[in-house]
Write a protein that holds these residues in place. Structure first.
Motif, mmCIF file in Angstrom:
data_model
loop_
_atom_site.group_PDB
_atom_site.id
_atom_site.type_symbol
_atom_site.label_atom_id
_atom_site.label_comp_id
_atom_site.label_asym_id
_atom_site.label_seq_id
_atom_site.Cartn_x
_atom_site.Cartn_y
_atom_site.Cartn_z
ATOM 1 N N PHE A 1 0.848 -1.193 0.000
ATOM 2 C CA PHE A 1 0.000 0.000 0.000
ATOM 3 C C PHE A 1 0.882 1.242 0.000
ATOM 4 N N LYS A 2 0.790 2.029 -1.070
ATOM 5 C CA LYS A 2 1.697 3.167 -1.256
ATOM 6 C C LYS A 2 1.599 4.233 -0.162
ATOM 7 N N GLN B 1 4.876 6.655 4.410
ATOM 8 C CA GLN B 1 4.957 7.130 5.790
ATOM 9 C C GLN B 1 5.945 6.318 6.625
ATOM 10 N N GLY B 2 6.564 5.307 5.996
ATOM 11 C CA GLY B 2 7.573 4.518 6.696
ATOM 12 C C GLY B 2 7.088 3.211 7.277
ATOM 13 N N ARG C 1 9.603 0.673 -2.709
ATOM 14 C CA ARG C 1 10.033 2.074 -2.633
ATOM 15 C C ARG C 1 10.614 2.538 -3.965
ATOM 16 N N TRP C 2 11.360 1.666 -4.647
ATOM 17 C CA TRP C 2 11.889 2.022 -5.967
ATOM 18 C C TRP C 2 10.760 2.224 -6.971
ATOM 19 N N VAL D 1 -2.407 -4.825 11.322
ATOM 20 C CA VAL D 1 -2.944 -3.942 10.285
ATOM 21 C C VAL D 1 -2.739 -2.472 10.654
ATOM 22 N N ARG D 2 -3.031 -2.136 11.890
ATOM 23 C CA ARG D 2 -2.979 -0.728 12.301
ATOM 24 C C ARG D 2 -1.552 -0.256 12.593
ATOM 25 N N GLU D 3 -0.799 -1.074 13.284
ATOM 26 C CA GLU D 3 0.489 -0.609 13.795
ATOM 27 C C GLU D 3 1.657 -0.882 12.851
ATOM 28 N N LYS D 4 1.661 -2.010 12.171
ATOM 29 C CA LYS D 4 2.776 -2.327 11.275
ATOM 30 C C LYS D 4 2.508 -1.864 9.851
#
Length: 819
Positions: A243-244, A249-250, A301-302, A645-648
């Motif tokens: 998911f882009k 956001q890291g 990322r590329w 799902v939420r945290e990672k």
């Protein structure tokens, strides 16, 4: 670049040089010049220009001969096309190079060998046509690539064969289809250092979902060895979806992992005459993902960098089709090709076509499943094609409208594929040749079926459906469906937010194009039933049960995962994440599992853990399971999936909902279980909704409201419990009606209580989907949101708009009367 240059370094060319070096080479050069500084790695090499190709053709006096052959051929005749292409290719391959061109090619090769400190460096020799990657036609893959070419003599042969491949049967056929003049297109050749992916893995990546056109994901396919096996469809590759927005956001935003069936791989051959060979993968390779999560995220990322760069050049969104490879010697990742995607980038999403299947008995007709390509439905008679040589293609008795069924398609079959109503293969994934061509032709394809050529019979009438999610479904005979076209520009806006009930993660990206306000109900049961299929306690405890058959089945299902627990958490998390990503940043309300005991019993291994209840509908279900010592450990897996799902993955738009919670005390007991597994209301913005489906939820709404962030009315159970009937009983079905005054009174009471308490209240039950007048009633009561099934979205929006306009008119009238 200068006129009549035969050889250029890749670093000397760019996107403005397509006419001289072809789209593929121009793209590689552009990336080397501009993206290397962003640490995107591209192997070095050089370009043999279009001038060189034209000099070769002129030197051998081939131009007029080729023109004459093409002009004399009926290119719509498959046999004539085959003879035409073969004759031209033989003429080109038999030619000789001008002395200057020979020396320049070999000198450049010697320099490349010296750069990589090898006597005869191993290279990939790739064709790059000047029309291959233009945005209005996808010619990608129509010319040849030769891998592991070593030595000057072998290189010159490969270059000649690349020149000849401008006139493969499929290239000639494609140019005719898109009305390209055969002589307005030139060919360049890229000589590029091989990435030793024969010792590691390779594959393709798209910067969008290839089936729905959803923009916010990256789809990566990969397999062991050289990448040709994926393109050919010889293996079913591993698949990853990223998911882009949260990747940027890291977050580790891998929202889907699917282990492929990688039973073979292509590696370097052992002799000069055998450049590559195909071998079986090891048992460890077959049961493992071909790249690590770290490599998946680096590649993703590329892809984002490449897409952003090309979108900037073109001043519009430019999704990309990228080939990648991991070098087994250095462990480094490389991009070996990148071109604009040419299917979905040309589509407008202001219209939505729905394929509404009206055959409610179709489950009995299902005979085979595979991977869906596209979203259409088509039927026809099965025509099974075994491996066919070029000489045999023209003799195939294939009628327009037949369904092509085969092990895997061959590029030379494209004239046949154009006549097919659908394409079905045993092997392959979403990026194999069959899938690519099917998208371009606009026909449904179902790939990776495993044994389609054995199960389906020659001449059998079947229906191929790609309109039911990720899985392509093949039915015996015909199934009734209708095609409905919606124009989103004609859809009115509503003040009341309209959300969607989404069960299938596989359909989520398709539904994301609807102008909705999020998901009012995502049911975990669908994911567990269709993607996990095993009772959660059986996954954790099967080895203690003494059931060898059950253990063997579970070990096969969980292949590629660390444990049964890891399998459940990862699969559930990915299913939830796919829905959450499709509707991000809008809320996605995920209901914890609400199977009844008889439904849990039917899961694999369920018989060891489920009681026999007289009335499971009002028995051990929903909240009462979550704090029970007999089930709490399984509920913990659901909590871990939500945390993942939420945290990672970073999908903070996920809201959880507790179903069938009978008392406020029970709600607090559920919170204790959630806390035990690290899931806390309010922490990191986590909201918790209550499914308001019991009379006690309405009567004690003020008390429940103190501990929740919102109510979501479950009109199905609320109706049966208010009216005191079993909604599964045909004997009392005529009484069941959400519009009964008793039910409506309860709903009004709840809405009023919620408003008084200052918490949100919506509805996710079936009522508004089935009855537009019921949706209008809800608007009149001031409900905060209405969630409906996708098939009723458009009629519900129109109904809500009508009542909102009526209420506005009444309000204006009252104001006037007051004056």
């Amino acid at each position: 670049m200068k006129k009549n240059e035969f050889i250029l370094n890749l670093s000397e060319v760019g996107i403005n040089d397509i006419d001289s070096v072809g789209g593929k080479n121009a793209s590689l050069g552009e990336m080397i010049q501009n993206l290397a500084q962003l640490d995107v790695r591209i192997p070095g090499g050089y370009v043999i220009t279009v001038d060189a190709y034209e000099a070769y053709i002129t030197h051998n006096n081939l131009q007029e001969k080729i023109r004459a052959i093409v002009k004399a051929t009926n290119l719509n005749d498959i046999d004539a096309l085959r003879h035409c292409g073969l004759k031209i290719r033989r003429m080109i391959a038999a030619g000789t190079f001008p002395d200057l061109l020979t020396s320049q090619i070999t000198e450049a090769y010697a320099a490349l060998s010296a750069l990589y400190k090898q006597t005869n460096v191993d290279v990939a020799v790739r064709s790059s046509a000047t029309a291959e990657d233009l945005p209005d036609a996808s010619f990608a893959g129509q010319q040849e690539t030769f891998l592991n070419v070593s030595g000057a003599d072998a290189l010159l042969i490969a270059v000649r064969n690349c020149f000849a491949s401008l006139f493969t049967d499929r290239a000639i056929s494609y140019r005719e289809s898109f009305n390209y003049d055969h002589f307005d297109i030139g060919l360049s050749v890229c000589v590029q250092k091989m990435v030793r992916s024969d010792l590691a893995a390779s594959g393709v990546a798209f910067s969008l979902d290839t089936e729905s056109g959803f923009k916010d994901v990256i789809v990566i396919n990969g397999s062991y060895g050289l990448g040709e096996m994926i393109v050919q469809g010889a293996v079913s590759p591993d698949e990853f979806i990223i998911f882009k927005p949260t990747l940027k956001q890291g977050y580790d935003a891998i929202i889907e992992r699917k282990l492929g069936s990688k039973d073979k791989k292509m590696i370097y051959g052992d002799t000069a005459d055998e450049r590559v060979k195909i071998i079986q993968t090891s048992n460890s390779e077959f049961n493992s993902f071909c790249i690590t999560d770290t490599q998946v995220l680096q590649l993703a990322r590329w892809v984002v960098i490449i897409e952003k760069y090309y979108s900037g050049i073109k001043n519009r969104w430019c999704p990309m089709d990228i080939e990648w490879a991991v070098d087994g010697q250095s462990g480094e990742l490389f991009i070996v090709q990148a071109r604009p995607e040419t299917i979905h980038s040309r589509k407008r999403h202001n219209t939505i076509t729905e394929y509404a299947i009206t055959d409610n008995t179709r489950a009995d007709k299902l005979i085979l499943k595979g991977i869906a390509v596209g979203d259409k439905i088509a039927g026809g008679n099965v025509n099974i094609l075994v491996a066919q040589g070029k000489d045999e293609i023209s003799h195939i008795d294939f009628k327009k409208g037949d369904v092509l069924v085969t092990d895997m398609t061959d590029p030379d079959w494209e004239p046949i594929m154009k006549m097919a109503s659908a394409i079905i293969t045993n092997k392959g994934g979403r990026t194999c040749h069959a899938a690519i061509v099917a998208r371009e032709l606009g026909v449904p394809a179902i790939v990776g079926c495993g044994n389609a050529t054995e199960v389906l019979k020659q001449g059998q009438l079947i229906t191929a459906s790609c309109a039911e999610g990720d899985a392509g479904l093949i039915y015996d005979g015909t199934i009734a469906f209708k095609e409905i076209l919606y124009n989103l520009d004609e859809l009115p806006e509503t003040a009341t937010p309209v959300m969607l009930n989404v069960a299938s993660p596989g359909m989520a990206f398709n539904f994301s194009h609807f102008p909705n306000k999020g998901v009012g109900l995502a049911r975990e049961e669908f994911i567990i039933n269709n993607y996990i299929k095993v009772h959660p306690l059986a996954l954790m405890q099967h080895q203690q049960l003494g059931d060898a058959k059950l253990t063997a089945e579970i070990e096969e299902i969980t292949r590629g995962f660390k444990s049964g627990e890891d399998f459940f958490v990862q699969k559930l998390a990915c299913g939830i994440a796919r829905i959450a990503a499709a509707f991000h940043p809008n809320k996605v309300i995920v209901r914890f599992s609400d199977f009844k005991s008889n439904e849990y019993f039917n899961l694999l291994g369920g018989k060891y853990f489920e009681p026999t209840e007289e009335n499971p509908m009002i028995g051990w279900r929903g909240a009462s399971r979550y704090y029970s010592a007999k089930y709490k450990e399984a509920f913990g897996l659901e909590c871990k999936a939500i945390k993942l799902v939420r945290e990672k993955m970073g999908l903070k738009n996920v809201v959880v909902m507790i179903p069938f919670c009978r008392t406020p005390k029970e709600l607090l007991q559920v919170y204790e279980s959630m806390n035990e597994y690290g899931l806390r209301r309010g922490e990191d913005g986590l909201e918790v909704y209550l499914m308001a489906e019991l009379p006690s939820n309405v009567i004690l709404a003020d008390e429940f409201a103190k501990h929740i962030d919102g109510f979501s009315i479950g009109s199905n159970d609320l109706t049966q419990l208010v009216l005191g009937l079993d909604r599964d009983s045909a004997l009392v079905a005529h009484i069941y009606d959400e519009r009964n005054e008793a039910v409506k009174t309860m709903i009004t009471m709840l809405i009023n209580s919620a408003k008084k308490a200052g918490v949100k209240v919506g509805i996710c039950g079936q009522g508004p989907s089935d009855f537009p007048d019921f949706a209008q009633f809800l608007v009149e009561q001031g409900i905060d949101s209405i969630s409906v099934t996708p098939d009723s979205f458009f009629k519900t929006v129109n109904a809500i708009h009508q009542i909102e306009e009526k209420l506005k008119d009444e309000e204006v009238l009252m104001m006037r009367e007051a004056v």
